[in-house]
Design a protein around this motif. Structure first.
Motif, PDB file in Angstrom:
ATOM      1  N   THR A 155      -0.774  -0.084   0.974  1.00 55.76           N
ATOM      2  CA  THR A 155      -1.118  -1.112  -0.008  1.00 55.76           C
ATOM      3  C   THR A 155      -0.909  -2.507   0.575  1.00 55.76           C
ATOM      4  OG1 THR A 155       1.128  -1.122  -0.916  1.00 55.76           O
ATOM      5  CG2 THR A 155      -0.453   0.379  -1.941  1.00 55.76           C
ATOM      6  N   THR A 156      -1.463  -3.484  -0.138  1.00 54.64           N
ATOM      7  CA  THR A 156      -1.207  -4.873   0.229  1.00 54.64           C
ATOM      8  C   THR A 156       0.268  -5.163  -0.015  1.00 54.64           C
ATOM      9  OG1 THR A 156      -3.462  -5.508  -0.389  1.00 54.64           O
ATOM     10  CG2 THR A 156      -1.816  -7.275  -0.264  1.00 54.64           C
ATOM     11  N   VAL A 197     -15.101  -0.654  -6.955  1.00 51.72           N
ATOM     12  CA  VAL A 197     -14.007  -1.170  -6.122  1.00 51.72           C
ATOM     13  C   VAL A 197     -14.064  -0.514  -4.743  1.00 51.72           C
ATOM     14  CG1 VAL A 197     -11.521  -1.578  -5.972  1.00 51.72           C
ATOM     15  CG2 VAL A 197     -12.618  -1.475  -8.212  1.00 51.72           C
ATOM     16  N   THR A 246       2.503  -5.295  -3.418  1.00 48.34           N
ATOM     17  CA  THR A 246       1.693  -4.840  -4.555  1.00 48.34           C
ATOM     18  C   THR A 246       1.499  -3.325  -4.479  1.00 48.34           C
ATOM     19  OG1 THR A 246      -0.517  -4.892  -3.543  1.00 48.34           O
ATOM     20  CG2 THR A 246       0.398  -7.001  -4.287  1.00 48.34           C
ATOM     21  N   ASP A 247       0.904  -2.801  -5.545  1.00 51.27           N
ATOM     22  CA  ASP A 247       0.523  -1.384  -5.562  1.00 51.27           C
ATOM     23  C   ASP A 247      -0.972  -1.224  -5.319  1.00 51.27           C
ATOM     24  OD1 ASP A 247       3.127  -0.548  -6.150  1.00 51.27           O
ATOM     25  OD2 ASP A 247       2.821  -0.838  -8.304  1.00 51.27           O
ATOM     26  N   SER A 248      -1.624  -2.306  -4.934  1.00 53.21           N
ATOM     27  CA  SER A 248      -3.080  -2.303  -4.788  1.00 53.21           C
ATOM     28  C   SER A 248      -3.488  -2.045  -3.339  1.00 53.21           C
ATOM     29  CB  SER A 248      -3.651  -3.657  -5.228  1.00 53.21           C
ATOM     30  OG  SER A 248      -3.297  -3.938  -6.569  1.00 53.21           O
ATOM     31  N   THR A 258      -7.912   4.865  -2.938  1.00 55.08           N
ATOM     32  CA  THR A 258      -6.489   5.042  -2.638  1.00 55.08           C
ATOM     33  C   THR A 258      -6.358   5.388  -1.166  1.00 55.08           C
ATOM     34  OG1 THR A 258      -5.801   5.709  -4.854  1.00 55.08           O
ATOM     35  CG2 THR A 258      -4.461   6.505  -3.032  1.00 55.08           C
TER      36      THR A 258
END
Length: 271
Positions: free
Chosen positions: A247-248, A107, A251-253, A238
């Protein structure tokens, strides 16, 4: 005469048989002694081998020893305890983007391929500095040494210059060079040097090559990994700004495209 000759022949035959039996018995005794001696040596050797194996198994691995090292050689362009603070960018930049990555992380590779160039342009423009924190947890989850070895090589690149570090990091994550997560290619110095040949500042750089092959920054890499573990971050990549996750939206991504990153970083810089 003939009878006498027969008796004599029988006596001679019995004598030859007796002598042969004694000779064979002597051979058998010698053979038994040799077998016993060899067996005793084999037992001692086996015991010694087991003892050696036990001693060896109790010795720390190279990376365990590096993690426990009391003396750490830190790359240039670092600061803090054991040189584990790596901040790159213009001193005039007021904000710092914390970037947590593991070199084997697929990722992270996707993030770097999509967003890495944007980050580098922003840093060059002085929008913010980046604070890099390297992780090695994939080596534990998928047994290997690639995360640790690549982090050490990144230290060797940082020792050359911050620009060499950023360019080398980008190359490691590139589609051309980043292996599948299960393929521990980064564990091989030869492969890390092959990747480095794509970086002008590192190609044919004798000092860089020596530091990679000698593991000059192995202990530093393990201290950096420990700093990641102590950070409380549990996954990569992160991103944080002023300690707050980037993040986006909704979201939490982490943002995984240049557009998502642009939106997220603009909001973080205003915060």
């Amino acid at each position: 005469m003939s009878a006498r000759n027969t008796q004599s022949n029988k006596a001679a035959a019995r004598e030859r048989l007796r002598v042969e039996r004694e000779r064979q018995a002597k051979k058998d005794r010698v053979r038994r002694q040799v077998v016993v001696g060899v067996s005793a040596v084999a037992v001692l050797a086996a015991a010694g081998g087991i003892g050696y194996a036990v001693v060896q198994s109790n010795k720390p691995s190279h990376w365990e020893a590096a993690a426990d090292a009391k003396t750490v050689t830190a790359p240039k362009n670092t600061s803090g305890a054991n040189g584990t603070t790596v901040v790159i960018g213009k001193s005039s930049a007021k904000k710092t983007l914390e970037l947590y990555e593991d070199s084997r992380c697929p990722v992270c590779a996707t993030f770097e391929q999509s967003v890495g160039s944007t980050v580098e342009k922003d840093v060059e423009a002085g929008k913010y500095k980046i604070k890099y924190v390297g992780a090695t947890f994939i080596d534990d989850g998928i047994p290997g040494e690639g995360s640790k070895n690549a982090l050490s090589a990144l230290g060797a690149a940082l020792n050359v210059s911050p620009d060499a570090f950023l360019t080398y990091k980008s190359a490691l994550y590139s589609k051309q060079f980043h292996p599948e997560e299960s393929d521990d290619k980064f564990a091989k110095d030869s492969y890390l040097l092959e990747v480095a040949d794509s970086v002008p500042a590192l190609k044919n750089n004798a000092e860089f090559k020596k530091n990679v092959e000698d593991g000059t920054f192995d202990a530093w890499a393990m201290k950096m990994s420990a700093a990641f573990d102590a950070s409380g971050v549990t996954g990569t990549p992160t991103l944080k700004m002023d300690g707050k996750p980037v993040t986006t939206a909704g979201t939490d991504s982490p943002p995984m495209t240049a557009a998502e990153f642009g939106t997220a970083i603009t909001a973080a810089l205003k915060g």
